[in-house]
Write a protein that holds these residues in place. Structure first.
Motif, PDB file in Angstrom:
ATOM      1  N   SER A 140       0.872  -1.259  -0.204  1.00  0.00           N
ATOM      2  CA  SER A 140      -0.121   0.046   0.010  1.00  0.00           C
ATOM      3  C   SER A 140       0.904   1.300  -0.128  1.00  0.00           C
ATOM      4  CB  SER A 140      -0.800  -0.114   1.320  1.00  0.00           C
ATOM      5  OG  SER A 140      -1.872  -0.789   1.219  1.00  0.00           O
ATOM      6  N   THR A 141       1.925   1.218   0.755  1.00  0.00           N
ATOM      7  CA  THR A 141       2.876   2.352   0.926  1.00  0.00           C
ATOM      8  C   THR A 141       3.471   2.570  -0.647  1.00  0.00           C
ATOM      9  OG1 THR A 141       3.329   2.088   3.238  1.00  0.00           O
ATOM     10  CG2 THR A 141       4.845   3.410   1.978  1.00  0.00           C
ATOM     11  N   PHE A 142       4.103   1.691  -1.292  1.00  0.00           N
ATOM     12  CA  PHE A 142       4.330   1.800  -2.594  1.00  0.00           C
ATOM     13  C   PHE A 142       3.181   2.482  -3.422  1.00  0.00           C
ATOM     14  CE2 PHE A 142       5.243   0.181  -6.960  1.00  0.00           C
ATOM     15  CZ  PHE A 142       6.278   0.470  -7.073  1.00  0.00           C
ATOM     16  N   LEU A 143       2.179   1.937  -3.245  1.00  0.00           N
ATOM     17  CA  LEU A 143       1.153   2.533  -4.272  1.00  0.00           C
ATOM     18  C   LEU A 143       0.768   3.860  -3.924  1.00  0.00           C
ATOM     19  CD1 LEU A 143      -1.060   1.445  -6.469  1.00  0.00           C
ATOM     20  CD2 LEU A 143      -2.540   1.409  -4.356  1.00  0.00           C
ATOM     21  N   ILE A 144       0.807   3.971  -2.796  1.00  0.00           N
ATOM     22  CA  ILE A 144       0.395   5.604  -2.441  1.00  0.00           C
ATOM     23  C   ILE A 144       1.277   6.671  -2.787  1.00  0.00           C
ATOM     24  CG2 ILE A 144       0.171   7.094  -0.559  1.00  0.00           C
ATOM     25  CD1 ILE A 144      -1.325   4.864   1.127  1.00  0.00           C
ATOM     26  N   THR A 145       2.514   6.105  -2.470  1.00  0.00           N
ATOM     27  CA  THR A 145       3.831   6.709  -3.166  1.00  0.00           C
ATOM     28  C   THR A 145       4.108   7.322  -4.342  1.00  0.00           C
ATOM     29  OG1 THR A 145       4.967   6.105  -0.927  1.00  0.00           O
ATOM     30  CG2 THR A 145       6.542   7.134  -2.715  1.00  0.00           C
ATOM     31  N   THR A 146       3.722   5.993  -5.025  1.00  0.00           N
ATOM     32  CA  THR A 146       4.101   6.324  -6.537  1.00  0.00           C
ATOM     33  C   THR A 146       2.900   6.066  -7.463  1.00  0.00           C
ATOM     34  OG1 THR A 146       3.766   3.847  -6.992  1.00  0.00           O
ATOM     35  CG2 THR A 146       6.126   4.763  -6.162  1.00  0.00           C
ATOM     36  N   GLN A 159       5.643  14.042  -8.881  1.00  0.00           N
ATOM     37  CA  GLN A 159       6.247  12.841  -8.580  1.00  0.00           C
ATOM     38  C   GLN A 159       7.155  12.562  -7.344  1.00  0.00           C
ATOM     39  OE1 GLN A 159       5.755  10.045 -10.503  1.00  0.00           O
ATOM     40  NE2 GLN A 159       4.264  11.217 -11.630  1.00  0.00           N
ATOM     41  N   PRO A 160       6.920  11.391  -6.729  1.00  0.00           N
ATOM     42  CA  PRO A 160       7.830  11.317  -5.413  1.00  0.00           C
ATOM     43  C   PRO A 160       9.313  11.256  -5.861  1.00  0.00           C
ATOM     44  CG  PRO A 160       7.281   9.179  -6.234  1.00  0.00           C
ATOM     45  CD  PRO A 160       6.600  10.209  -7.078  1.00  0.00           C
ATOM     46  N   SER A 161      10.146  12.015  -4.735  1.00  0.00           N
ATOM     47  CA  SER A 161      11.741  11.970  -4.905  1.00  0.00           C
ATOM     48  C   SER A 161      12.178  10.664  -5.011  1.00  0.00           C
ATOM     49  CB  SER A 161      12.059  12.724  -3.401  1.00  0.00           C
ATOM     50  OG  SER A 161      12.083  11.603  -2.371  1.00  0.00           O
ATOM     51  N   GLN A 162      13.299  10.390  -5.699  1.00  0.00           N
ATOM     52  CA  GLN A 162      13.966   9.299  -5.869  1.00  0.00           C
ATOM     53  C   GLN A 162      14.012   8.601  -4.718  1.00  0.00           C
ATOM     54  OE1 GLN A 162      14.573   8.316  -9.069  1.00  0.00           O
ATOM     55  NE2 GLN A 162      14.795   6.237  -8.156  1.00  0.00           N
ATOM     56  N   GLU A 163      14.561   9.313  -3.574  1.00  0.00           N
ATOM     57  CA  GLU A 163      14.718   8.663  -2.034  1.00  0.00           C
ATOM     58  C   GLU A 163      13.395   7.865  -1.775  1.00  0.00           C
ATOM     59  OE1 GLU A 163      16.235   9.937   2.336  1.00  0.00           O
ATOM     60  OE2 GLU A 163      15.946  11.423   0.954  1.00  0.00           O
ATOM     61  N   LYS A 164      12.086   8.831  -1.779  1.00  0.00           N
ATOM     62  CA  LYS A 164      10.923   8.042  -1.159  1.00  0.00           C
ATOM     63  C   LYS A 164      10.551   6.782  -2.314  1.00  0.00           C
ATOM     64  CE  LYS A 164       8.881  12.144   0.891  1.00  0.00           C
ATOM     65  NZ  LYS A 164       7.749  13.085   0.982  1.00  0.00           N
ATOM     66  N   GLN A 216      -2.123  -5.188  -5.967  1.00  0.00           N
ATOM     67  CA  GLN A 216      -2.428  -3.860  -5.921  1.00  0.00           C
ATOM     68  C   GLN A 216      -1.269  -3.064  -6.694  1.00  0.00           C
ATOM     69  OE1 GLN A 216      -5.380  -2.989  -5.179  1.00  0.00           O
ATOM     70  NE2 GLN A 216      -5.767  -1.052  -4.485  1.00  0.00           N
ATOM     71  N   PRO A 217       0.068  -3.338  -6.270  1.00  0.00           N
ATOM     72  CA  PRO A 217       1.030  -2.449  -6.889  1.00  0.00           C
ATOM     73  C   PRO A 217       0.943  -2.692  -8.550  1.00  0.00           C
ATOM     74  CG  PRO A 217       1.797  -4.138  -5.182  1.00  0.00           C
ATOM     75  CD  PRO A 217       0.481  -4.332  -5.433  1.00  0.00           C
ATOM     76  N   ARG A 218       0.109  -3.304  -9.180  1.00  0.00           N
ATOM     77  CA  ARG A 218       0.354  -3.601 -10.639  1.00  0.00           C
ATOM     78  C   ARG A 218      -0.473  -1.792 -11.072  1.00  0.00           C
ATOM     79  NH1 ARG A 218      -3.715  -7.540 -11.953  1.00  0.00           N
ATOM     80  NH2 ARG A 218      -3.365  -6.680 -13.980  1.00  0.00           N
ATOM     81  N   LEU A 219      -1.041  -1.227 -10.074  1.00  0.00           N
ATOM     82  CA  LEU A 219      -1.600   0.077 -10.386  1.00  0.00           C
ATOM     83  C   LEU A 219      -0.762   0.977 -10.687  1.00  0.00           C
ATOM     84  CD1 LEU A 219      -4.837   0.242  -7.804  1.00  0.00           C
ATOM     85  CD2 LEU A 219      -4.871   0.224 -10.599  1.00  0.00           C
ATOM     86  N   ALA A 220       0.334   0.922 -10.077  1.00  0.00           N
ATOM     87  CA  ALA A 220       1.674   1.666 -10.165  1.00  0.00           C
ATOM     88  C   ALA A 220       2.458   1.115 -10.991  1.00  0.00           C
ATOM     89  CB  ALA A 220       2.263   1.831  -8.734  1.00  0.00           C
ATOM     90  N   GLY A 221       2.350   0.221 -12.159  1.00  0.00           N
ATOM     91  CA  GLY A 221       3.253  -0.193 -13.035  1.00  0.00           C
ATOM     92  C   GLY A 221       4.170  -1.404 -12.438  1.00  0.00           C
TER      93      GLY A 221
END
Length: 230
Positions: free
Chosen positions: A112-118, A128-133, A178-183
């Protein structure tokens, strides 16, 4: 009165409950809530439907309940559910609970955190998120997926609890989709997860595909525009 399920099929636990109810023939009224349009954020929604303003939740007559896992446990007590989904045997049930409790701070949190961030935050803010995030959220997601493979996809059987599918499989599969939504498609990078999800999908169809129709459409679009690489 007929059970009412309030849900959005872009919500992982909403999909899990939807599939579960359909597979077991539990009669329910479908009450879609559009998270993308913010239907859950209004004061009217808070007062009339759920003070928590999250999905999924149910109204079973005058009884109201949130939290998908709590709802699943309630359903197994109130309706005739095939035992393998959430066994009455104490030890077998405890093993299903073991995964359902573990996943909160692992698969659910980190996917979920990956999806929210990206995906979600950039869609809301246009930034877009920073490269660090990005790197941090992806690192923890990958760690959870690797740990999931190691701890739960064993040689004891094709499913998380062994030879029979359980609610833990539905819950986990919906989260990992779920992460498929973010590619990012975990099935491309984790062969054991791919084999297992294909089995879960087969066992849960046609309702698995039905519940994932919108996600599949958005994921296809996202995959064309997002460059998420290991």
């Amino acid at each position: 009165m007929v059970l009412k399920l309030y849900y959005d099929l872009l919500s992982q636990p909403s999909r899990a409950l939807y599939i579960f109810l359909k597979l077991n023939g539990v009669p329910f009224q479908q009450c879609p809530v559009s998270l993308m349009e913010g239907e859950h954020r209004t004061e009217e929604f808070k007062q009339k439907y759920s003070k928590f303003q999250k999905v999924p939740f149910i109204h079973d007559g005058d009884f109201k309940l949130i939290e998908s896992i709590g709802i699943m446990r309630y359903i197994t007590r109130e309706y005739p559910i095939e035992d393998h989904w959430y066994p009455k045997d104490s030890k077998k049930q405890a093993k299903v609970d073991e995964y359902l409790e573990w996943q909160h701070l692992n698969i659910r949190l980190n996917c979920s955190t990956f999806l929210i961030t990206t995906w979600m935050n950039p869609m809301r803010t246009g930034k877009q998120p920073s490269q660090e995030k990005y790197d941090s959220s992806k690192k923890y997601m990958l760690k959870s997926l690797s740990t999931f493979e190691e701890l739960f996809l064993s040689d004891d059987g094709p499913f998380l609890m062994g030879k029979e599918i359980s609610y833990a499989d539905i819950q986990a599969a919906c989260e990992i989709e779920q992460p498929r939504l973010a590619g990012f498609n975990p099935m491309v990078h984790y062969p054991k997860i791919k084999t297992w999800i294909e089995l879960v999908r087969k066992e849960c169809n046609p309702y698995y595909d039905e519940a994932h129709e919108m996600l599949n459409m958005l994921a296809e679009s996202s995959g064309k525009s997002t460059k998420a690489k290991l």
